[in-house]
Structures are given as structure tokens and as C-alpha cells.
Design a protein around this motif. Structure first.
Motif, short mmCIF file in Angstrom:
data_model
loop_
_atom_site.label_atom_id
_atom_site.label_comp_id
_atom_site.label_asym_id
_atom_site.label_seq_id
_atom_site.Cartn_x
_atom_site.Cartn_y
_atom_site.Cartn_z
N SER A 87 0.82 -1.22 0.00
CA SER A 87 0.00 0.00 0.00
C SER A 87 0.86 1.27 0.00
N ALA A 88 1.91 1.30 0.81
CA ALA A 88 2.73 2.52 0.89
C ALA A 88 3.49 2.75 -0.42
N MET A 89 3.87 1.64 -1.07
CA MET A 89 4.56 1.77 -2.36
C MET A 89 3.62 2.43 -3.38
N TYR A 90 2.37 1.91 -3.48
CA TYR A 90 1.44 2.46 -4.47
C TYR A 90 1.08 3.92 -4.15
N ILE A 91 0.89 4.22 -2.86
CA ILE A 91 0.50 5.60 -2.50
C ILE A 91 1.60 6.57 -2.91
N THR A 92 2.84 6.26 -2.55
CA THR A 92 3.93 7.20 -2.85
C THR A 92 4.24 7.24 -4.35
N MET A 93 4.11 6.08 -5.00
CA MET A 93 4.39 6.02 -6.44
C MET A 93 3.41 6.90 -7.22
N ALA A 94 2.18 7.01 -6.70
CA ALA A 94 1.17 7.88 -7.35
C ALA A 94 1.34 9.34 -6.93
N ALA A 95 1.66 9.55 -5.66
CA ALA A 95 1.75 10.93 -5.13
C ALA A 95 2.90 11.69 -5.77
N ARG A 96 3.94 10.97 -6.20
CA ARG A 96 5.15 11.65 -6.69
C ARG A 96 4.91 12.47 -7.94
N PHE A 97 3.78 12.24 -8.62
CA PHE A 97 3.49 13.05 -9.81
C PHE A 97 3.09 14.48 -9.44
N PHE A 98 2.70 14.67 -8.18
CA PHE A 98 2.16 15.97 -7.76
C PHE A 98 3.05 16.70 -6.78
N THR A 99 3.80 15.95 -6.00
CA THR A 99 4.55 16.56 -4.92
C THR A 99 5.91 15.85 -4.82
N PRO A 100 6.99 16.60 -4.67
CA PRO A 100 8.31 15.97 -4.73
C PRO A 100 8.63 15.14 -3.50
N HIS A 101 9.33 14.06 -3.72
CA HIS A 101 9.89 13.21 -2.66
C HIS A 101 8.90 12.79 -1.58
N PRO A 102 7.82 12.10 -1.98
CA PRO A 102 6.92 11.58 -0.95
C PRO A 102 7.67 10.66 0.01
N ARG A 103 7.30 10.76 1.28
CA ARG A 103 8.03 10.05 2.34
C ARG A 103 7.34 8.72 2.65
N ILE A 104 8.11 7.67 2.65
CA ILE A 104 7.52 6.35 2.89
C ILE A 104 7.92 5.86 4.28
N VAL A 105 6.92 5.30 5.00
CA VAL A 105 7.20 4.69 6.30
C VAL A 105 6.71 3.24 6.21
N ALA A 106 7.66 2.31 6.21
CA ALA A 106 7.32 0.90 6.02
C ALA A 106 8.51 0.06 6.45
N VAL A 107 8.32 -1.27 6.38
CA VAL A 107 9.42 -2.17 6.73
C VAL A 107 9.55 -3.23 5.64
N SER A 125 12.58 6.67 -8.29
CA SER A 125 11.26 7.29 -8.48
C SER A 125 11.10 8.54 -7.63
N GLY A 126 12.13 8.86 -6.87
CA GLY A 126 12.10 10.10 -6.10
C GLY A 126 11.44 9.94 -4.73
N ILE A 127 11.24 8.70 -4.30
CA ILE A 127 10.60 8.48 -3.00
C ILE A 127 11.65 8.59 -1.90
N ASP A 128 11.30 9.31 -0.84
CA ASP A 128 12.22 9.49 0.29
C ASP A 128 12.19 8.23 1.15
N LEU A 129 13.30 7.50 1.17
CA LEU A 129 13.34 6.19 1.84
C LEU A 129 13.89 6.26 3.27
#
Ligand code: AMP
Length: 314
Positions: free
Chosen positions: A28-48, A64-68
Motif C-alpha cells: 500500500s505505501a509503495m502504491y500511494i507514494t508512487m502515485a503521489a510523486r506526480f504531484f509533490t516531490p519526494h513523498p516520504r515512505i514509512v514501512a518495513v 522514483s524520487g521516494i524518500d526512503l
């Protein structure tokens, strides 16, 4: 502008009538951030993830620009793994397995750089984990939440605690009925709003989504596609597009929410065109803009002439 998504990063086994994938990048966090990155830079992911999570998938997320910074690697276990099999009616899905693995003991600690996140997406997870994240963010501007029937049935009290603290709940129609105990979706949304969220989004798969606020109801269709390969993650991509748009708009008024809903539906409709995140990874902003224009054509109601004709008869 800053958006945070807590949820899963997973190995998915996906079977649809049109093909299969094994150990696809999912969650879920992967899909959310992968979609959000089109609108806002470096979406932050919290997961394990576990020790078995490949470098190749890390690179996909990173490039993909996701903040890991909030992606924990638990070296003692395996990555969360999920399998799903879809019927010809793609709204029907059987879960083949859910192996929690490292997710079973996940207790997120936010990096300092994440506590000021403005838009917070609580992806589908144990409500206690969602609460733990909420406890660590400092005065977010907008909090969205997803859940599923499993949590509605097994952890109702913790879920109620989450609902009391979020601005928006986005759930499937069947989950809205189950959570409220009410078959009619309009009444169900009102009952859920009484539990806390000011905004309730009811997702109806290929039939689009309804957004209920105090003042109004707004509907968005799902784009009628000729070729759907795999609906996995559509709901999460929808949430990511919706939240990403709001973060970029930096405002949460009625028109912002409506636009966000349309952008969420547009990204979700792109997501289902290929397996797993394949389409989202190849997508360009122009594809989303084209889809938005297609939505406009699809939903614009021409000015009605009925009054004129009626008057002519009298
Ligand atoms: P959706 O199609 O919106 O239900 O999202 C599917 C994604 O959610 C897949 O990538 C799964 O890895 C992930 N997923 C499936 N079950 C769960 C669960 N119980 N908790 C969190 N994530 C899950």
C-alpha cells in the motif's frame, strides 16, 4: 509541501485472467507514494522490508524520487508477501495468502525529517500502527486513512480511535457498509462521518467513487478502459493521487477536494492498465493530464434545452 505514507512494501503474487506476476514490487505505501510523486516531490515512505528485499527494488523506489529515510530494513526476517487472484469480474478477488513476516513486529519510528509532514496517509495497516505514526507527526494539515474488513472485524476499538483523529477515510463500498452496519451508502457515509472523519470517500471499483462532506456529495467515475490488466493497488494509487494533489494545492477547500478526487481517479485508472506498478513507473505527467481531459469530456453535461422546448409549447 510534504506528504508521508505509512503502509506496506511487499512482494506481490498477482494472478488475473490476463497474466501473472510473482514477487512483484507491491504494498500500500509503495502504491500511494508512487502515485503521489506526480504531484509533490519526494513523498516520504514509512514501512518495513526484510533482508530479502532486493537492491533492484530499492533502486526502483529511490530513482522514483521516494524518500526512503523511513523505510526500515529488518535483517531478521522476510518482507511482507501477499498473493491475490482475480476473477473475470475484476471486482472479485481471492486472497491466496498474506504472510506478515517482518510486518508482524513493525513499530515505526519516524525520522526527525518526517515529523513535520503536512499531508499524512495512513495506508491499510493495523490501526495500532496507524496510531503510532499519528502520535509522532506534529500538527499535520490533513490526515487520510484507509482500512479493510479484517481490521473492522478484529480491532474495532483501535480503528475507532484512528477514525476520531483523521480528516478523511477512503474505503470500499462493502467496507463502508460493514463499518457502519448500514446498507445504504449515503446513510453509511453519514454514520461514518459521525465517527470522526469530516470527509468520507467510498470507492466503488470500476464504478468510480463518491465523496461525502458536511455540505455536499461529489461523484467521480472510474475511466471506462478497454484494456484492464490488473486492478492491484488501484485504491492505493487513488489515495496517493488524491493526497498528492491536495499537498501540491496546499489547501483543502471544497474545489481542491473535488479536483483531488478526479486526479486520484485518473492515476488509479492508469495504474490498472499494466501489472503491479509497471504502468505507474512508465507514466508521465502528460499521460495524467490527457486522462484528466478525457474525464472532462466524459462527465461534462451540456446545457439543457428542456426549458426552452417546454416554453415553446405554451
Ligand atoms: P489494493 O488492491 O488496493 O487492495 O492493494 C493491494 C496492495 O496492498 C498489494 O500490493 C498488497 O501487497 C497490499 N496488501 C494486501 N493485503 C494487505 C494487508 N493486509 N495490509 C497491508 N497491505 C496489504
Amino acid at each position: 509541501m510534504s506528504i508521508l505514507a505509512v503502509g506496506t512494501v511487499a512482494f506481490d503474487r498477482i494472478e488475473t485472467p490476463f497474466g501473472k506476476r510473482d514477487r512483484a514490487l507491491g504494498g500500500s505505501a509503495m502504491y500511494i507514494t508512487m502515485a503521489a510523486r506526480f504531484f509533490t516531490p519526494h513523498p516520504r515512505i514509512v514501512a518495513v522490508v526484510g533482508a530479502d528485499f532486493p537492491e533492484e527494488y530499492m533502486s526502483v523506489l529511490e530513482s522514483s524520487g521516494i524518500d526512503l529515510s523511513g523505510l526500515e530494513v529488518d535483517g531478521k526476517g522476510k518482507t511482507f508477501a501477499w498473493g491475490g487472484k482475480y476473477h473475470y469480474d475484476l471486482n472479485q478477488r481471492d486472497t491466496l495468502y498474506t504472510d506478515l513476516n517482518v510486518l508482524a513486529s513493525f513499530s515505526p519510528v519516524l525520522p526527525d525529517s518526517f515529523v513535520n509532514s503536512r499531508v499524512v496517509c495512513l495506508g491499510n495497516l493495523h490501526p495500532a500502527v496507524q496510531l503510532r505514526v499519528l502520535d509522532q507527526v506534529e500538527s499535520p494539515g490533513f490526515v487520510l486513512c484507509d482500512t479493510m474488513n479484517y481490521w473492522i472485524e478484529s480491532t474495532p476499538d483501535a480503528l475507532r480511535e484512528v477514525l476520531a483523529r483523521v480528516d478523511c477515510l477512503a474505503i470500499n463500498d462493502s467496507e463502508a457498509r460493514e463499518l457502519s452496519g448500514e446498507p445504504n451508502l449515503v446513510r453509511a457515509a453519514r454514520l461514518i462521518r459521525d465517527m470522526g472523519p469530516n470527509i468520507v470517500i467510498v470507492k466503488k471499483g470500476e464504478h468510480g467513487a463518491l465523496m461525502f462532506t458536511e455540505e455536499e456529495v461529489f461523484a467521480v467515475p472510474a475511466y471506462p478502459l478497454e484494456d484492464i490488466q490488473d486492478p492491484t493497488g488501484a485504491g492505493d494509487a487513488f489515495m496517493g493521487g488524491f493526497a498528492g494533489y491536495l499537498d501540491a494545492a496546499n489547501s483543502f477547500g471544497s474545489d481542491d477536494l473535488k479536483n483531488a478526487l478526479v486526479f486520484g481517479s485518473a492515476v488509479a485508472s492508469c495504474c490498472v492498465e499494466s501489472f503491479g506498478p509497471e504502468r505507474l513507473l512508465a507514466l508521465a505527467m502528460t499521460d495524467i493530464e490527457n486522462r484528466i481531459n478525457a474525464f472532462r469530456t466524459l462527465t461534462t453535461i451540456p446545457a439543457s434545452q428542456i426549458q426552452v422546448r417546454y416554453s415553446a409549447l405554451h
